[in-house]
Scaffold this active site. Structure first.
Site: not given
Length: 140
Positions: A9, A11-13, A16
């Site tokens: 997804k 933007g998912c921390i 990343t």
């Protein structure tokens, strides 16, 4: 080292952080948007292997947290149909190296699968940090 097709997804921390661990181990990461991928029931199902249906789901998904979807009560067919309609329900990331598939990012399992240089990130990379903050603050 491996080329990892990494369905995330954007933007998912945690996604990343997971990609950074893979890249630090020398893997080439090809990120793909899990939410806009044109999934077919058969191809999505292959990622889950012998996992129980409940383990196919992203427990942080709003529909699960709000009780709209109860993974323990679903058949495989129902689960896949729901995931195709709402990809936020899919446990992330989905990863593919050649013909080998994996769901989720258990660091030990990934290390055993393709190798991780270091596992210094002691954060639980399976639980969304935003969910933890919301739970601590009482905001669901």
């Amino acid at each position: 080292m491996a080329t990892v097709y990494f369905y995330e997804k954007p933007g998912c921390i945690n996604n990343t952080r997971q990609k950074k661990l893979l890249a630090a181990a020398g893997h080439q990461v090809e990120a793909k948007n899990l939410l806009t991928e044109s999934w077919q029931p058969e191809s999505l199902r292959l990622f889950f292997g012998a996992l129980a249906v409940r383990d196919w789901f992203n427990v942080s998904a709003p529909a699960i947290k709000q009780g709209e979807v109860e993974p323990d009560k679903l058949t495989e067919h129902q689960a896949i149909a729901l995931m195709l309609a709402n990809p936020l329900l899919i446990h992330r990331p989905l990863m593919q190296v050649d013909n080998s598939l994996m769901v989720g990012f258990d660091q030990e399992a990934v290390d055993n699968w393709i190798g991780l240089k270091e596992k210094t990130d002691t954060t639980d990379l399976e639980i969304c940090p935003r969910s933890l903050v919301q739970a601590r603050c009482g905001h669901e």
